[in-house]
Motif scaffolding. Structure first.
Motif, mmCIF file in Angstrom:
data_model
loop_
_atom_site.group_PDB
_atom_site.id
_atom_site.type_symbol
_atom_site.label_atom_id
_atom_site.label_comp_id
_atom_site.label_asym_id
_atom_site.label_seq_id
_atom_site.Cartn_x
_atom_site.Cartn_y
_atom_site.Cartn_z
ATOM 1 N N PRO A 44 -3.590 3.333 4.978
ATOM 2 C CA PRO A 44 -3.743 2.678 3.668
ATOM 3 C C PRO A 44 -2.391 2.335 3.047
ATOM 4 C CG PRO A 44 -5.108 4.663 3.817
ATOM 5 C CD PRO A 44 -4.206 4.665 5.010
ATOM 6 N N ASP A 45 -2.411 1.315 2.226
ATOM 7 C CA ASP A 45 -1.195 0.935 1.485
ATOM 8 C C ASP A 45 -0.659 2.102 0.673
ATOM 9 O OD1 ASP A 45 -1.179 -1.603 2.367
ATOM 10 O OD2 ASP A 45 -1.963 -2.516 0.516
ATOM 11 N N ASN A 46 0.638 2.143 0.524
ATOM 12 C CA ASN A 46 1.301 3.104 -0.372
ATOM 13 C C ASN A 46 1.334 4.529 0.146
ATOM 14 O OD1 ASN A 46 1.817 1.189 -2.358
ATOM 15 N ND2 ASN A 46 -0.227 1.454 -3.221
ATOM 16 N N PRO A 72 -0.746 10.313 -0.475
ATOM 17 C CA PRO A 72 -0.565 9.244 -1.471
ATOM 18 C C PRO A 72 0.655 9.515 -2.344
ATOM 19 C CG PRO A 72 -2.362 10.683 -2.128
ATOM 20 C CD PRO A 72 -1.928 11.145 -0.773
ATOM 21 N N LYS B 142 -0.493 7.246 -10.031
ATOM 22 C CA LYS B 142 0.907 6.874 -10.144
ATOM 23 C C LYS B 142 1.529 7.531 -11.363
ATOM 24 C CE LYS B 142 3.574 2.556 -9.938
ATOM 25 N NZ LYS B 142 4.404 2.853 -11.115
#
Lengths: 77, 148, 148, 77
Positions: A44-46, A72, B142
């Motif tokens: 997956p991205d990131n 992540p 984030k």
């Protein structure tokens, strides 16, 4: 070669496993480790990667006995 | 220097006080202490939050925090540093993170404690999953930039 | 908001803890606390220091500190502020000043606590006279810039 | 007019007084207050002034009942 693969947080939940123990030859890079452990799933991205608890890129080489982790972006503090 | 990962609630004032007492060699030597404490709020992004689970990567978390503190010590004339971070199940109003920096002069203490917090936020492997009042769970995705 | 001038030694951890408990409306609301503590050192400018007398201008000191905190509240989204400053006879290792700022986000807490400290250093009427080990007394003449 | 004058810290020590109570006419500014209270002494360099606990310059006007203070640069914190 033998590689321990670890997953954390939302990635662990989406994969449904916290770790894999790979016994296979032909694993040259961190990217290879991902694909070997998750043959049907694009990274997956990131997602971040670490080898032996240091941040690395996907093209970083791996060797027998390494611990490779995928997770992540971090959200501590 | 001490770095602690706490699976249980901690009292930041008690932690700092005890550390300062134990580090007897710093008494009389430091003029400035800058402390940051991050605390769990009972709301986030417009939702009521009941609790939170803080996951970490044992071993890597400590290693990264040590690297961050070592970088700070290289950049500023630091007398001592204490970093405490909570893991596990956290409730609103629980302290999550404590960074304390002892220096001779105040500018160094402010700069170094802020540096450690920003680096911790961007590099230390911790992940938060919120449990909302609605019973829904969500992973935070984030951290924001604290210099903005 | 609270501003206190203390003629007796104070325990900064006890002050913060008590204030945070008394300000019940902020529990669960703040995510960040930035604290600065200035402590008396046992040396300064190459000399051993035995003690210090902190003089102030009763009335004007409080007025100036209130103006500084009000300016900070105007500039940053601050939830609460506590300022405590010692006066009278001070011994090495005694806390001299405590500034604590509670906010939602960490950048504001760091910026506001530093602003309050810098303004306090440049505008609040306090004066320090050091008593050296040699028994000589000397007035401090100038505070340094903490942003340098 | 009546003006209370206060001195602090090293200035108080060098003057040898902590306050004066001026009763005199013709005091227009903070500078006048200094000279009236200390006729034989120039205001030392760097001395700060306040009227009613607010910082002011030496040319600031004063009025009956004001409290005027003189003191060296502050060194708290």
């Amino acid at each position: 070669m033998s590689i321990k693969v670890r997953y954390f947080a939302s990635l662990k939940e989406s994969i449904g496993r916290s770790e894999d123990n790979l016994e296979s030859s032909g694993l040259a890079t961190v990217g290879d480790v991902w694909h070997s452990a998750n043959p049907n799933k694009a990274l997956p991205d990131n997602i971040l990667a670490a080898v032996n608890m240091e941040y690395v890129g996907l093209s970083n080489p791996v060797k027998d006995g390494d611990e490779v982790a995928f997770f992540p972006p971090v959200t501590g503090g | 220097m001490d770095i602690k990962i706490c699976p249980e609630p901690f009292d930041p004032w008690q932690e700092i006080k005890a550390y300062q007492h134990s580090a007897k060699n710093i008494a009389g030597k430091f003029g400035a202490t800058s402390i940051f404490i991050g605390t769990m709020r009972d709301f986030n992004e417009g939702d009521d939050v009941k609790g939170m689970t803080l996951e970490h990567y044992p071993g890597m978390t400590e290693k990264q925090l040590e690297k961050i503190v070592t970088e700070a010590i290289r950049q500023w004339p630091i007398i001592d540093v204490l970093v405490v971070h909570r893991v596990g199940d956290v409730l609103p109003n629980d302290p999550i993170v404590l960074v304390a920096v002892w220096t001779s002069h105040r500018g160094d203490a402010f700069d170094a404690s802020r540096f450690i917090m920003e680096e911790l936020k961007s590099r230390a492997p911790f992940w938060k999953k919120e449990l909302l009042k609605s019973q829904a769970e969500r992973w935070l995705v984030k951290n924001t930039d604290g210099y903005l």
